[in-house]
Design a protein around this motif. Structure first.
Motif, short mmCIF file in Angstrom:
data_model
loop_
_atom_site.label_atom_id
_atom_site.label_comp_id
_atom_site.label_asym_id
_atom_site.label_seq_id
_atom_site.Cartn_x
_atom_site.Cartn_y
_atom_site.Cartn_z
N ALA A 1 0.82 -1.22 0.00
CA ALA A 1 0.00 0.00 0.00
C ALA A 1 0.86 1.27 0.00
O ALA A 1 0.41 2.31 -0.47
CB ALA A 1 -0.93 0.00 1.20
N LEU A 2 2.09 1.17 0.48
CA LEU A 2 2.97 2.34 0.51
C LEU A 2 3.34 2.83 -0.89
O LEU A 2 3.73 3.98 -1.06
CB LEU A 2 4.25 2.03 1.30
CG LEU A 2 4.04 1.74 2.78
CD1 LEU A 2 5.36 1.31 3.42
CD2 LEU A 2 3.45 2.94 3.49
N TYR A 3 3.23 1.99 -1.90
CA TYR A 3 3.54 2.40 -3.26
C TYR A 3 2.45 3.29 -3.86
O TYR A 3 2.72 4.13 -4.71
CB TYR A 3 3.69 1.17 -4.17
CG TYR A 3 4.98 0.41 -3.99
CD1 TYR A 3 6.18 0.91 -4.49
CD2 TYR A 3 4.99 -0.81 -3.35
CE1 TYR A 3 7.36 0.21 -4.34
CE2 TYR A 3 6.17 -1.53 -3.20
CZ TYR A 3 7.34 -1.01 -3.70
OH TYR A 3 8.52 -1.71 -3.55
N ILE A 4 1.20 3.09 -3.44
CA ILE A 4 0.07 3.78 -4.05
C ILE A 4 0.18 5.28 -3.84
O ILE A 4 0.40 5.76 -2.74
CB ILE A 4 -1.26 3.23 -3.51
CG1 ILE A 4 -1.38 1.75 -3.87
CG2 ILE A 4 -2.45 4.02 -4.06
CD1 ILE A 4 -2.55 1.04 -3.27
N ASP B 1 6.78 10.27 -16.88
CA ASP B 1 6.39 10.52 -15.50
C ASP B 1 5.07 9.81 -15.21
O ASP B 1 4.11 9.90 -15.98
CB ASP B 1 6.24 12.02 -15.23
CG ASP B 1 7.58 12.73 -15.20
OD1 ASP B 1 8.58 12.11 -14.80
OD2 ASP B 1 7.63 13.91 -15.58
N ILE B 2 5.03 9.09 -14.08
CA ILE B 2 3.88 8.26 -13.74
C ILE B 2 3.50 8.45 -12.27
O ILE B 2 4.27 8.98 -11.48
CB ILE B 2 4.16 6.76 -13.99
CG1 ILE B 2 5.41 6.26 -13.23
CG2 ILE B 2 4.31 6.49 -15.46
CD1 ILE B 2 5.14 5.71 -11.88
N THR B 3 2.29 7.99 -11.94
CA THR B 3 1.88 7.81 -10.55
C THR B 3 1.41 6.37 -10.41
O THR B 3 0.94 5.76 -11.37
CB THR B 3 0.75 8.76 -10.13
OG1 THR B 3 -0.35 8.60 -11.01
CG2 THR B 3 1.22 10.21 -10.14
N VAL B 4 1.54 5.83 -9.22
CA VAL B 4 1.16 4.43 -8.96
C VAL B 4 -0.29 4.40 -8.48
O VAL B 4 -0.65 5.07 -7.51
CB VAL B 4 2.09 3.79 -7.91
CG1 VAL B 4 1.65 2.37 -7.59
CG2 VAL B 4 3.52 3.82 -8.40
N LEU C 1 3.41 -2.98 -10.19
CA LEU C 1 2.73 -1.72 -9.92
C LEU C 1 1.86 -1.35 -11.11
O LEU C 1 2.31 -1.45 -12.26
CB LEU C 1 3.75 -0.62 -9.68
CG LEU C 1 4.78 -0.90 -8.58
CD1 LEU C 1 5.82 0.20 -8.53
CD2 LEU C 1 4.09 -1.06 -7.24
N LEU C 2 0.64 -0.91 -10.83
CA LEU C 2 -0.24 -0.39 -11.87
C LEU C 2 0.06 1.10 -11.98
O LEU C 2 -0.20 1.85 -11.03
CB LEU C 2 -1.70 -0.64 -11.52
CG LEU C 2 -2.72 -0.17 -12.55
CD1 LEU C 2 -2.54 -0.92 -13.87
CD2 LEU C 2 -4.14 -0.34 -12.02
N VAL C 3 0.65 1.51 -13.09
CA VAL C 3 1.07 2.90 -13.25
C VAL C 3 0.22 3.61 -14.29
O VAL C 3 -0.27 3.00 -15.24
CB VAL C 3 2.57 3.01 -13.62
CG1 VAL C 3 3.43 2.43 -12.51
CG2 VAL C 3 2.87 2.33 -14.94
N ARG C 4 0.05 4.92 -14.08
CA ARG C 4 -0.68 5.78 -15.01
C ARG C 4 0.21 6.97 -15.33
O ARG C 4 0.86 7.53 -14.44
CB ARG C 4 -1.97 6.27 -14.38
CG ARG C 4 -2.95 5.15 -14.11
CD ARG C 4 -4.21 5.65 -13.48
NE ARG C 4 -5.13 4.54 -13.27
CZ ARG C 4 -5.97 4.45 -12.25
NH1 ARG C 4 -6.01 5.41 -11.36
NH2 ARG C 4 -6.75 3.41 -12.14
N GLU D 1 6.96 -4.05 -13.55
CA GLU D 1 7.78 -4.44 -12.39
C GLU D 1 8.33 -3.18 -11.71
O GLU D 1 8.68 -2.21 -12.37
CB GLU D 1 8.93 -5.34 -12.82
CG GLU D 1 8.46 -6.72 -13.21
CD GLU D 1 9.61 -7.68 -13.37
OE1 GLU D 1 10.59 -7.60 -12.59
OE2 GLU D 1 9.53 -8.52 -14.28
N GLU D 2 8.42 -3.24 -10.40
CA GLU D 2 8.88 -2.11 -9.60
C GLU D 2 10.27 -1.66 -10.02
O GLU D 2 10.59 -0.47 -9.98
CB GLU D 2 8.85 -2.50 -8.11
CG GLU D 2 9.07 -1.35 -7.16
CD GLU D 2 10.54 -1.15 -6.80
OE1 GLU D 2 10.86 -0.06 -6.31
OE2 GLU D 2 11.34 -2.07 -7.01
#
Length: 88
Positions: A20-23, A37-40, A52-55, A66-67
């Protein structure tokens, strides 16, 4: 038997809380000579790997990666809505 179940639940809870710390974190997804540039948006573990699901900050879509492919922004650094970095 009950003690063993409690151990497994505790380990599962630790995994979930660490994932959850990645979100919400910001970073850059690296391709050969390109960086986006992305956010998780979400995270999970699969076969021992952290995915990680990145946008993208600017643009559309999302993808599980992958992280290790993410270059994280420095602590305290934030991304503005237009994708440029700003320091506090």
């Amino acid at each position: 038997m009950r003690r063993l179940d409690a151990f497994h639940m505790k380990a599962a809870e630790q995994n979930a809380s660490s994932l959850a710390l990645y979100i919400g974190r910001a970073g850059a997804l690296r391709f050969d000579s390109l960086s986006v540039d992305i956010t998780v948006a979400d995270s999970k573990r699969s076969y021992g790997r952290t995915l990680l699901l990145v946008r993208p900050v600017s643009g559309t879509g999302e993808q599980w990666v992958e992280e290790s492919r993410i270059a994280w922004t420095k602590a305290g650094e934030d991304l503005q809505a237009n994708g440029t970095r700003r320091m506090p």
